[in-house]
Design an enzyme around this catalytic site. Structure first.
Site, PDB file in Angstrom:
ATOM      1  N   ASN A   6       0.892  -1.171   0.000  1.00 29.72           N
ATOM      2  CA  ASN A   6       0.000   0.000   0.000  1.00 29.72           C
ATOM      3  C   ASN A   6       0.922   1.211   0.000  1.00 29.72           C
ATOM      4  O   ASN A   6       1.535   1.534   1.015  1.00 29.72           O
ATOM      5  CB  ASN A   6      -0.891  -0.017   1.250  1.00 29.72           C
ATOM      6  CG  ASN A   6      -1.895   1.122   1.261  1.00 29.72           C
ATOM      7  OD1 ASN A   6      -1.916   1.958   0.364  1.00 29.72           O
ATOM      8  ND2 ASN A   6      -2.721   1.162   2.287  1.00 29.72           N
ATOM      9  N   ARG A  89      -2.536  -2.291  -3.318  1.00 29.63           N
ATOM     10  CA  ARG A  89      -3.777  -1.572  -3.085  1.00 29.63           C
ATOM     11  C   ARG A  89      -3.713  -0.296  -3.912  1.00 29.63           C
ATOM     12  O   ARG A  89      -2.784   0.502  -3.773  1.00 29.63           O
ATOM     13  CB  ARG A  89      -3.937  -1.216  -1.607  1.00 29.63           C
ATOM     14  CG  ARG A  89      -5.231  -0.466  -1.349  1.00 29.63           C
ATOM     15  CD  ARG A  89      -5.315   0.065   0.053  1.00 29.63           C
ATOM     16  NE  ARG A  89      -6.585   0.756   0.264  1.00 29.63           N
ATOM     17  CZ  ARG A  89      -6.869   1.448   1.355  1.00 29.63           C
ATOM     18  NH1 ARG A  89      -5.997   1.550   2.331  1.00 29.63           N
ATOM     19  NH2 ARG A  89      -8.036   2.033   1.468  1.00 29.63           N
ATOM     20  N   HIS A 178     -13.029   2.049   0.000  1.00 28.88           N
ATOM     21  CA  HIS A 178     -12.996   0.966   1.007  1.00 28.88           C
ATOM     22  C   HIS A 178     -13.557  -0.349   0.455  1.00 28.88           C
ATOM     23  O   HIS A 178     -13.966  -1.222   1.212  1.00 28.88           O
ATOM     24  CB  HIS A 178     -13.784   1.360   2.277  1.00 28.88           C
ATOM     25  CG  HIS A 178     -13.196   2.508   3.022  1.00 28.88           C
ATOM     26  ND1 HIS A 178     -13.962   3.545   3.494  1.00 28.88           N
ATOM     27  CD2 HIS A 178     -11.920   2.806   3.364  1.00 28.88           C
ATOM     28  CE1 HIS A 178     -13.197   4.435   4.098  1.00 28.88           C
ATOM     29  NE2 HIS A 178     -11.950   4.011   4.027  1.00 28.88           N
ATOM     30  N   ARG A 239     -12.448  14.852   7.768  1.00 29.23           N
ATOM     31  CA  ARG A 239     -13.290  15.175   6.604  1.00 29.23           C
ATOM     32  C   ARG A 239     -14.709  15.500   7.058  1.00 29.23           C
ATOM     33  O   ARG A 239     -15.246  14.866   7.960  1.00 29.23           O
ATOM     34  CB  ARG A 239     -13.322  14.008   5.619  1.00 29.23           C
ATOM     35  CG  ARG A 239     -11.990  13.691   4.975  1.00 29.23           C
ATOM     36  CD  ARG A 239     -12.143  12.590   3.942  1.00 29.23           C
ATOM     37  NE  ARG A 239     -10.855  12.113   3.463  1.00 29.23           N
ATOM     38  CZ  ARG A 239     -10.484  10.839   3.449  1.00 29.23           C
ATOM     39  NH1 ARG A 239     -11.304   9.895   3.894  1.00 29.23           N
ATOM     40  NH2 ARG A 239      -9.298  10.492   2.998  1.00 29.23           N
ATOM     41  N   GLU A 387      -7.735  -6.028   5.020  1.00 33.31           N
ATOM     42  CA  GLU A 387      -7.591  -5.698   3.607  1.00 33.31           C
ATOM     43  C   GLU A 387      -6.341  -6.336   3.001  1.00 33.31           C
ATOM     44  O   GLU A 387      -6.351  -6.766   1.843  1.00 33.31           O
ATOM     45  CB  GLU A 387      -7.552  -4.182   3.439  1.00 33.31           C
ATOM     46  CG  GLU A 387      -8.879  -3.523   3.771  1.00 33.31           C
ATOM     47  CD  GLU A 387      -8.771  -2.029   4.013  1.00 33.31           C
ATOM     48  OE1 GLU A 387      -9.245  -1.261   3.160  1.00 33.31           O
ATOM     49  OE2 GLU A 387      -8.215  -1.639   5.056  1.00 33.31           O
TER      50      GLU A 387
END
Length: 400
Positions: A6, A89, A178, A239, A387
């Site tokens: 990642n 990823r 996601h 956010r 993940e």
């Protein structure tokens, strides 16, 4: 072995798996190469021990070589050729990539084309892919995309009510993110309920510093909260989530800033941090609220706002599924670990009879645990997402 990567513009997070038992990949080491292009720092965790190196990393290729050299030094691998596959990823695959793919020149070009949709993430991924391609030329390179799971959404879920030409000409639509986590949780639920994936209806709450939810209908994404970018939907660590779009114009004028600066504030200074003015970390806010710190009232309000947003989407997605919901699942950092958010969110779902077992909600657990009582209309679970393992398994399919 399979290496899962990642990568960002100045970092490479990685995890190495032993795939000798193909149905049960085993994690060997994990680590992080960071401060690439600055001075370089490498951390490798192995057998509960942390190894740290100050390796010079002028670029991603130097970082890749450093990682592989340290693997050999630590005797994790004897030969770099033992790494048969690398799973990456990648945040954005646009609407062209709908499943994990081998990273051919054509697919790398698609990642490059989608830099305009993910300018903070896709460039780093592409740079890392090219670096590993040079560092491990014989390994199979596979891309797993956060957006691909959501490409099953119907038009009524992904279209915005803006001029249709914006969608046709500029690809303005909801993409969602996601997806790797949502796919993993869906597969885990199929095992837990002993049910075929395509028969599952789920509401999954992936609540971390970045947070989104997914309505899974017949094992596929039907709707999700994030949109064209990860700024949309739920309130998050920094956010804002959904707001009135006119706020951008209004605050640009009031603060004498341009739209880019205002959007930056919505991404980096809003959400939990913006409302609480305490922290972007849910643990800090919860501690302040319940231990009556000087900002306890604001912290309490922040928890209420967060829980309310999650509850609203649970009700919306239950409606999408016509009430036929196999489970509501909480996952990711906050979803897995915050008993307060789980209980508060479910308390605010008034249209379903949900009863949370306080003891189970607060209990330690390994991979998953049901936290609702038998009296509930719908079972509620906390499930740990993985993940990296999902990417490893997807990469493994390309090696068979």
């Amino acid at each position: 072995m399979i290496l899962v990567v990642n990568a960002g513009s100045s970092s490479i997070k990685f995890k190495l798996y032993d795939i000798s038992q193909k149905n049960n990949p085993i994690s060997l080491v994990e680590g992080l190469a960071e401060r690439i292009k600055v001075d370089g720092a490498l951390t490798i965790k192995m057998n509960d021990k942390k190894h740290q190196f100050d390796d010079k990393m002028d670029d991603h290729l130097m970082a890749v070589k450093s990682i592989l050299n340290r693997f050999k030094e630590l005797k994790v691998i004897e030969n770099i050729e033992d790494i048969k596959g690398i799973g990456f990823r990648v945040v954005h695959g646009g609407d062209k990539i709908v499943k994990p793919v081998e990273l051919t020149d054509e697919n790398k070009k698609t990642i490059e084309e989608n830099i305009r949709l993910a300018p903070l993430h896709n460039p780093g991924a592409l740079t890392a892919i090219e670096a590993f391609e040079k560092g491990l030329p014989n390994a199979k390179l596979v891309g797993c995309f956060d957006t691909s799971f959501h490409q099953t959404m119907p038009e009524k879920s992904f279209l915005y009510t803006v001029p249709y030409s914006w969608y046709k000409e500029y690809k303005v639509r909801k993409y969602g993110f996601h997806g790797i986590s949502f796919d993993y949780i869906t597969e885990e639920c199929a095992k837990i309920f002993n049910k075929k994936k395509e028969k599952l209806n789920l509401i999954i709450c992936h609540l971390g510093n970045g947070a989104s939810m997914c309505c899974v209908k017949h094992g596929q994404s039907f709707d999700t909260t994030m949109g064209l970018t990860p700024l949309a939907g739920l309130m998050m660590g920094t956010r804002s989530g959904d707001i009135d779009a006119s706020i951008l114009q209004y605050m640009a004028k009031e603060l004498n800033k341009d739209v880019y600066e205002i959007t930056d504030i919505l991404n980096k200074q809003s959400g939990l941090l913006g409302i609480s003015e305490i922290s972007s970390d849910m643990r800090d806010i919860t501690n302040e609220a319940f231990h009556k710190g000087e900002n306890a009232n604001r912290a309490y309000l922040t928890l209420e706002l967060y829980s309310e947003r999650v509850a609203e989407y649970i009700v919306k997605y239950a409606n999408h599924l016509q009430g036929n919901v196999d489970a509501i699942v909480f996952t990711a950092g906050i979803g897995e670990n915050s008993s307060v958010i789980r209980s508060w969110a479910m308390e605010r779902v008034k249209l379903m009879n949900i009863e949370i077992d306080k003891e189970k909600n607060e209990a330690d657990y390994d991979l998953y645990m049901e936290i609702s009582t038998p009296n509930s209309d719908v079972p509620v679970f906390k499930i740990r997402t993985d993940e990296e393992l999902m990417i490893c398994k997807e990469t493994l399919k390309f090696l068979k």
